[in-house]
Design an enzyme around this catalytic site. Structure first.
Site, PDB file in Angstrom:
ATOM      1  N   SER A 115     -30.011  69.754  57.180  1.00  0.00           N
ATOM      2  CA  SER A 115     -29.581  68.403  56.829  1.00  0.00           C
ATOM      3  C   SER A 115     -30.439  67.842  55.694  1.00  0.00           C
ATOM      4  O   SER A 115     -30.430  68.408  54.611  1.00  0.00           O
ATOM      5  CB  SER A 115     -29.614  67.538  58.100  1.00  0.00           C
ATOM      6  OG  SER A 115     -28.987  66.311  57.901  1.00  0.00           O
ATOM      7  N   ASP A 158     -17.662  68.503  59.917  1.00  0.00           N
ATOM      8  CA  ASP A 158     -18.933  67.783  59.733  1.00  0.00           C
ATOM      9  C   ASP A 158     -18.650  66.484  58.965  1.00  0.00           C
ATOM     10  O   ASP A 158     -18.222  66.528  57.807  1.00  0.00           O
ATOM     11  CB  ASP A 158     -19.906  68.682  58.947  1.00  0.00           C
ATOM     12  CG  ASP A 158     -21.305  68.094  58.844  1.00  0.00           C
ATOM     13  OD1 ASP A 158     -21.431  66.851  58.884  1.00  0.00           O
ATOM     14  OD2 ASP A 158     -22.260  68.867  58.707  1.00  0.00           O
ATOM     15  N   HIS A 199     -22.000  67.949  62.648  1.00  0.00           N
ATOM     16  CA  HIS A 199     -23.250  68.108  61.889  1.00  0.00           C
ATOM     17  C   HIS A 199     -24.306  68.862  62.702  1.00  0.00           C
ATOM     18  O   HIS A 199     -25.427  69.048  62.249  1.00  0.00           O
ATOM     19  CB  HIS A 199     -23.752  66.710  61.508  1.00  0.00           C
ATOM     20  CG  HIS A 199     -24.776  66.711  60.403  1.00  0.00           C
ATOM     21  ND1 HIS A 199     -24.541  67.256  59.159  1.00  0.00           N
ATOM     22  CD2 HIS A 199     -26.045  66.237  60.366  1.00  0.00           C
ATOM     23  CE1 HIS A 199     -25.622  67.113  58.408  1.00  0.00           C
ATOM     24  NE2 HIS A 199     -26.551  66.511  59.115  1.00  0.00           N
TER      25      HIS A 199
HETATM   26  C1  MLT Z   1     -29.373  63.032  53.849  1.00  0.00           C
HETATM   27  O1  MLT Z   1     -29.604  61.840  53.832  1.00  0.00           O
HETATM   28  O2  MLT Z   1     -30.106  63.898  53.367  1.00  0.00           O
HETATM   29  C2  MLT Z   1     -28.089  63.423  54.496  1.00  0.00           C
HETATM   30  O3  MLT Z   1     -27.287  62.321  54.663  1.00  0.00           O
HETATM   31  C3  MLT Z   1     -28.292  64.110  55.785  1.00  0.00           C
HETATM   32  C4  MLT Z   1     -29.119  63.280  56.725  1.00  0.00           C
HETATM   33  O4  MLT Z   1     -30.319  63.381  56.656  1.00  0.00           O
HETATM   34  O5  MLT Z   1     -28.571  62.564  57.556  1.00  0.00           O
END
Ligand code: MLT
Length: 206
Positions: A102, A152, A183
């Site tokens: 992520s 996702d 996700h």
């Molecule tokens: C981010 O902010 O890098 C993406 O939205 C993924 C997350 O960290 O939720």
């Protein structure tokens, strides 16, 4: 940067750079390193930015809307930190494979987008396109595993395909593994990443 370094049991095995998701810490992905390459040294780094007390690697203005100036600055900061850690701990800077989830996958993507030879491979779990409009360095011969979710809501499939296209356009060898758990990072995705890693960097390949 706050981090954990664990020496490896095989000096030729890639050093794993672990990059957690939003709200995580340098402890979160240690079990992934064990599953993917237990003999590897591990450099696990905590993001330097706090969002309501949750560690991240760069600021965002809203969900999925990145503060690009901060992203670029933090990418450089992390790249410098890895250089310094390689000297401090005596590992081969060119023998690094990132594993990010992520937000961690997004900063790993940004390292690939900005710095030539930043890593020799990457496992990106649920990454987005970190930024657009940059000239990506030559990634010929760099294998990249992308774990993605067909459903996702944060990293939508079209963006996964866009990212894969950008990386392939720079010469990277990209494999996408699709799941249907939003996700979430599932055990089956980790197993697929481990099998991919063994195929690319297992003992007979190093
Ligand atoms: C981010 O902010 O890098 C993406 O939205 C993924 C997350 O960290 O939720």
């Amino acid at each position: 940067m706050k981090h954990i370094y664990k020496p490896g049991r095989r000096s030729d095995a890639p050093v794993l750079l672990l990059l957690h998701g939003t709200g995580g810490t340098e402890h979160d992905l240690l079990s992934l390193a064990d599953a993917i390459s237990p003999e590897s040294a591990v450099l696990s780094v905590r993001g330097n930015v706090l969002e309501n007390g949750m560690p991240r690697y760069f600021r965002r203005l809203a969900e999925g809307v990145f503060d690009i100036e901060d992203l670029i600055f933090r990418t450089g900061e992390l790249n410098d930190f890895i250089d310094e850690a390689a000297v401090q701990y005596g590992f081969d800077r060119r023998n690094l494979v990132a594993i990010g989830y992520s937000n961690g996958a997004n900063i790993a993507g940004s390292l690939l987008f900005h710095y030539e030879n930043s890593m020799k491979g990457a496992i990106l779990h649920h990454p987005m396109v970190p930024l657009r409009g940059v000239e990506i360095p030559d990634l010929s011969g760099v294998p990249i595993f992308i774990g993605a979710g067909e459903n996702d809501p944060i990293c939508v499939p079209q963006e996964t395909e866009e990212l894969a296209g950008l990386l392939k356009g720079a010469g990277a060898d990209v494999a996408i593994h699709w799941e249907r758990f939003g996700h979430r990072l599932t055990g089956t995705e980790v197993n697929a990443a481990a099998a991919w890693f063994q195929g690319r960097f297992g003992s007979s390949q190093t």
